[in-house]
Design an enzyme around this catalytic site. Sequence first.
Site, PDB file in Angstrom:
ATOM      1  N   GLY A  16       0.869  -1.231  -0.075  1.00  0.00           N
ATOM      2  CA  GLY A  16       0.044   0.134   0.044  1.00  0.00           C
ATOM      3  C   GLY A  16       0.582   1.262   0.005  1.00  0.00           C
ATOM      4  CD  GLU A  17       2.153   5.628  -3.190  1.00  0.00           C
ATOM      5  OE1 GLU A  17       2.721   6.960  -3.457  1.00  0.00           O
ATOM      6  OE2 GLU A  17       1.666   4.958  -4.064  1.00  0.00           O
ATOM      7  N   GLY A  18       0.651   5.503   1.152  1.00  0.00           N
ATOM      8  CA  GLY A  18       0.126   6.492   2.128  1.00  0.00           C
ATOM      9  C   GLY A  18       0.844   7.866   2.209  1.00  0.00           C
ATOM     10  N   GLY A  19       0.287   8.880   2.835  1.00  0.00           N
ATOM     11  CA  GLY A  19       0.717  10.122   2.776  1.00  0.00           C
ATOM     12  C   GLY A  19       2.326  10.420   2.930  1.00  0.00           C
ATOM     13  CG  MET A  20       3.553   9.741   7.021  1.00  0.00           C
ATOM     14  SD  MET A  20       4.309  11.390   6.729  1.00  0.00           S
ATOM     15  CE  MET A  20       5.841  11.064   7.534  1.00  0.00           C
ATOM     16  CE  LYS A  38       4.415   4.917   6.347  1.00  0.00           C
ATOM     17  NZ  LYS A  38       3.347   5.184   7.081  1.00  0.00           N
ATOM     18  CG  ASP A 131      -2.985   9.933  10.065  1.00  0.00           C
ATOM     19  OD1 ASP A 131      -4.202  10.342   9.756  1.00  0.00           O
ATOM     20  OD2 ASP A 131      -2.323   9.437   9.162  1.00  0.00           O
TER      21      ASP A 131
END
Length: 677
Positions: A16-20, A38, A131
Amino acid sequence: MTGTTIGRYELLEKLGEGGMGIVYRARDVLLNRSAAIKLLSSDGPLDDERKRRFLQEAQAASALNHPNIVTVYDVGLAEPQDFIAMEYVHGSTLDALLGPNGLPLNDTLSYAVQIADALAAAHAAGITHRDIKPGNIMVAETGHIKVLDFGLAKLADPVTRTPSEISRTIPMRQAPKTVEGTIVGTVAYMSPEQAEGKRVDHRADIFSFGCVLYEMLTGRRAFSGDSPVSTLASILQAEPDDISRHVPGVPRELNRILRRCLEKSPERRWQSMADVRMALEDVRQDLHSGLLNQPAAATAEVRPARISRWLAIAAVALLAAVAVPAVFLWRRGPSAPQERYAIRALTFDAGANVSPAISPDGKLIAYSSDRGGGEQADIWLQQVVGGEPVRLTSGLGLSHDPLFSPDGGRIVFRGGADGNGIYVTAALGGTPRKIAHGYWPCWSPDGSQISYVTLAGHIMIVPGSGGQPRQIVMKGGIVGRALWLPGGKAFLYYARRGAGQDAADDWYTIGIDGGQESAAGAAAWFKRTGMDLVRTESLTADGVLVFFGRRQSSNIYRVPFDFNRRRVTGPPVPVTAAPGLNYWPAASTDGRKIVFASAGRFNTNLWQIPVDHSNGLVSGESRRLTEGLEERTAPFPSRDGTHVVYKSGAGSPVEIRVRNLRTGEETRIAEASTATP
């Protein structure tokens, strides 16, 4: 980057991919185990200060040792890529499991309790997540929860975004990403103080948790808009739909817990995630035991300490008179039969007076009260014989759970900024001193030590004057207070052992040095009487006091207990028998005086009020139509005003009755599990 190796981790597949950054499933080639890696985004300057903050936050996250928090294995701060290696969880993120109608209530409560437990542990360690969202919560295939990314949301660089960048549209069912900028967090789950760019503390997580709980229950976001800007405006100004509109039959208490999580002002929210966790656990236990059949009312929450409710229909009104939570004293004569008792109110003010304790000699009581004003609760002291109460604490947040030392000279209680500090103060006044951090403090019989329980359910012992605590080694966690048995060599407590069909709820005993647990046999006696087993509350000279709730009523019970054999020897015997909520019992040393809190009688009666139908105004004095302790609800008058039909009784079944308003005669016309006249 699949197939490459970073440090000792071989990247296998993108998860997956997130803002960080981006998360990969990887293999630790040294230990031959799976891990989640990560890789932090390389966008923006990676200066020394940012790396220092990154290391500081990663160290804090790795220091959290909790079953519902993902374990951090390693941190890499070297070229070519900064990374964090963490535990790999076989399962799905919570957002992937959420359907248009949310989750089943049992699953929601199970997940919510675990999430709350994780957040409470983080807050106790001084870490605010900032968050919390479904995408940062993993649900293992076993149903076990793991909360991700503790502390990482604080790493965002304070860059300025243009209005056009901020107002990009976010599709409603798209998994939201963390917005990195002046406002830190994920827009749809931000607290109001985050949305305004203000300084935040752990209470911001409580608001975000409420947003996640709302979505689990309804399948809808609590706050939404066509753009991040409109979503922020919704968070700051709007109230979410009442959950009963989307999920009929949701327990009223769960609705109350949720609404308090979503209060705009941090001061009006729950002040401790540990308290949220305990409240949710109570709802879950009551749901499993069949006690919860009260749907959530589509009205704003009203504080129990200030409840007074009128329901007016034409010329007939129903007064639901609920007394203020107050402290009562039950007293038994030295040779009186067990069923004979006298109950006397000890507090009469408008404050919420709860969690009482009584001195060993039965002359003083200490309790928690908000009568001082504001959102705080302090410990107050007063004499049983009467007189004005004296305030013992001030400025320690929500102070509660006081307990006198065996000699009556000191009081231990729980309080502080997060409500979970263990403090000791002189019974007649002094400066409270913090000696530990936990729940349900309890004095040893000789007053030299204090036990308490951690978030994970471990029993800890600390010297009464403060010092290094030690843990009692046992198989699993406990729920509630660990009571010292006479002699100070063992504890009695409520716990669940085993899993699935083999799970066993009982009262257990264990020595103060650990060792083999022994079931006390309470479960069998409770089952015989059709009661649910509850946690232990207070010891008397001849038994264990508990409180037990049945629908809208709970009463105090004594359970006979053999201290030598460490076994329950008989069924629960009622001490109080009245409508309402009677709870938090504590006894004097000789067991002849028991102090407890009561939240009111909850008896309702019908009243008649003349109304001028031309202008809708009251035109005369009210007149009481019924007497007694029954619960009478949903009155509906006949068109000619000569009769009224109403429900009698609480829970199921209920009776439908018709009352002649002229003669006072009543007729029972129906009985049903659910009936609305």
